[in-house]
Design a protein around this motif. Structure first.
Motif, short mmCIF file in Angstrom:
data_model
loop_
_atom_site.label_atom_id
_atom_site.label_comp_id
_atom_site.label_asym_id
_atom_site.label_seq_id
_atom_site.Cartn_x
_atom_site.Cartn_y
_atom_site.Cartn_z
N CYS A 102 0.87 -1.26 0.07
CA CYS A 102 0.03 -0.04 0.08
C CYS A 102 0.83 1.25 0.03
CB CYS A 102 -0.65 -0.13 1.29
SG CYS A 102 -2.07 1.37 1.42
N GLY A 103 0.54 2.48 -0.96
CA GLY A 103 1.44 3.21 -1.04
C GLY A 103 1.69 4.28 0.35
N SER A 104 0.43 4.22 0.95
CA SER A 104 0.49 4.95 2.41
C SER A 104 1.37 4.47 3.28
CB SER A 104 -1.05 4.72 3.00
OG SER A 104 -1.27 3.81 3.30
N SER A 107 4.67 7.08 3.28
CA SER A 107 4.51 8.22 4.42
C SER A 107 4.51 7.60 5.90
CB SER A 107 3.27 9.04 4.14
OG SER A 107 2.16 8.12 4.19
N THR A 130 -6.74 5.12 10.10
CA THR A 130 -6.85 4.26 8.87
C THR A 130 -8.37 3.66 8.75
OG1 THR A 130 -4.49 3.62 9.38
CG2 THR A 130 -6.03 2.17 7.94
N SER A 133 -10.82 6.65 7.23
CA SER A 133 -10.45 7.07 6.02
C SER A 133 -10.69 5.98 5.03
CB SER A 133 -9.05 7.44 5.81
OG SER A 133 -8.84 8.64 6.53
N ARG A 151 -13.11 11.38 -4.99
CA ARG A 151 -11.50 11.67 -4.57
C ARG A 151 -11.48 12.98 -3.56
NH1 ARG A 151 -8.70 13.60 -8.50
NH2 ARG A 151 -8.60 11.42 -9.45
N LEU A 155 -11.23 12.61 0.79
CA LEU A 155 -9.85 13.12 1.37
C LEU A 155 -10.53 14.27 2.35
CD1 LEU A 155 -7.11 13.11 1.83
CD2 LEU A 155 -6.87 14.72 0.10
N PRO A 171 -1.00 9.35 6.77
CA PRO A 171 -1.16 8.07 5.79
C PRO A 171 -2.60 7.56 5.42
CG PRO A 171 0.90 7.74 7.24
CD PRO A 171 0.09 9.10 7.86
N ALA A 174 -3.54 9.38 2.49
CA ALA A 174 -3.14 8.87 1.24
C ALA A 174 -3.93 7.75 1.24
CB ALA A 174 -1.68 8.45 1.48
N MET A 177 -7.40 8.34 -0.95
CA MET A 177 -7.18 8.49 -2.50
C MET A 177 -6.94 7.21 -3.15
SD MET A 177 -5.03 12.05 -2.48
CE MET A 177 -4.88 12.08 -4.30
N ILE A 178 -5.96 6.44 -2.58
CA ILE A 178 -5.72 5.12 -2.94
C ILE A 178 -6.73 4.18 -3.30
CG2 ILE A 178 -4.60 2.77 -2.52
CD1 ILE A 178 -2.22 4.41 -1.15
#
Length: 236
Positions: A102-104, A107, A130, A133, A151, A155, A171, A174, A177-178
């Motif tokens: 996961c890209g988050s 961060s 987490t 979100s 999106r 956010l 994070p 993020a 958005m993912i």
């Protein structure tokens, strides 16, 4: 004519003054960069941020050199382990594998291993931020589909909820958005609340706790490293 001439003179004066002020600002900015470079090269400390200006003495999170070493080591260990899990899942399930990395977490890693006692890394912030979100993004995508409006709303709502609940966790923004933008994560549906984001985040939090313990227990500076290496070399 005299009026026009005087206006031209005033205009020329304004241009000259503005150009001079611009040059001074550029010179001051360049001097500020040099001051910061000298500050970084002048010692081996780890910092969250440098002084706001020369001589301000307001550097944020100044810590020993060892913090950078332990941050590097534990970040490598954490993401090495997560990477092996990701590869194992892909090798077993192939194209049917649910997304894992996961890209988050990138961060999250900076906060976990780069900062000591960061409030966004408290367990409440990680858990609530987490889950909150992920739930908001999943619900909005299910209701309105994935779009730039979804999106933005995901956010914004996530940020507002985290502020209201005292659980600011960057994070998690993020992650929202993912879930909206990445079809693989969107397809997870409500599973995204726990897997993979929360599972991986809690693992990184555990590694962060170990990293903090190492930072606080084994502090050293670059000069200590040099002395230790020099002492061993002399004994040979």
């Amino acid at each position: 004519k005299k009026c026009i001439h005087s206006r031209r003179i005033r205009g020329a004066v304004v241009v000259v003054v503005a150009a001079r002020d611009g040059k001074e600002r550029v010179r001051d900015a360049f001097a500020s960069v040099l001051d910061r470079a000298r500050c970084v090269c002048g010692d081996s400390k780890s910092r969250v941020a440098l002084e706001s200006r020369a001589g301000a003495k307001d550097a944020v999170g100044e810590r020993p050199f060892s913090d950078a070493v332990f941050g590097f080591v534990f970040s490598m260990l954490a993401f090495g382990a997560l990477g092996m899990v990701d590869e194992s899942i892909k090798s077993v399930y192939g194209a049917r594998a649910a997304p894992f990395m996961c890209g988050s977490w990138a961060s999250l890693s900076v906060l976990a291993f780069g900062v000591v006692d960061a409030p966004p890394m408290r367990l409440w912030n990680v858990l609530v931020g987490t889950v909150c979100s992920a739930a908001i993004a999943t619900a909005l995508v299910g209701a309105f589909g994935a779009s730039w409006q979804t999106r933005a709303l995901s956010l914004s709502l996530s940020t507002g909820c985290m502020m209201r609940l005292g659980a600011i966790h960057p994070p998690a923004g993020a992650l929202a958005m993912i879930i909206v933008d990445n079809a693989a994560f969107t397809s997870l549906g409500w599973t995204a609340l726990a897997y993979p984001a929360l599972v991986g985040s809690l693992f990184i939090v555990a590694m962060s706790a170990a990293c903090q313990a190492a930072k606080n227990s084994f502090e050293f500076e670059w000069s200590d490293v040099v002395d230790a290496i020099g002492g061993r070399w002399r004994r040979r």
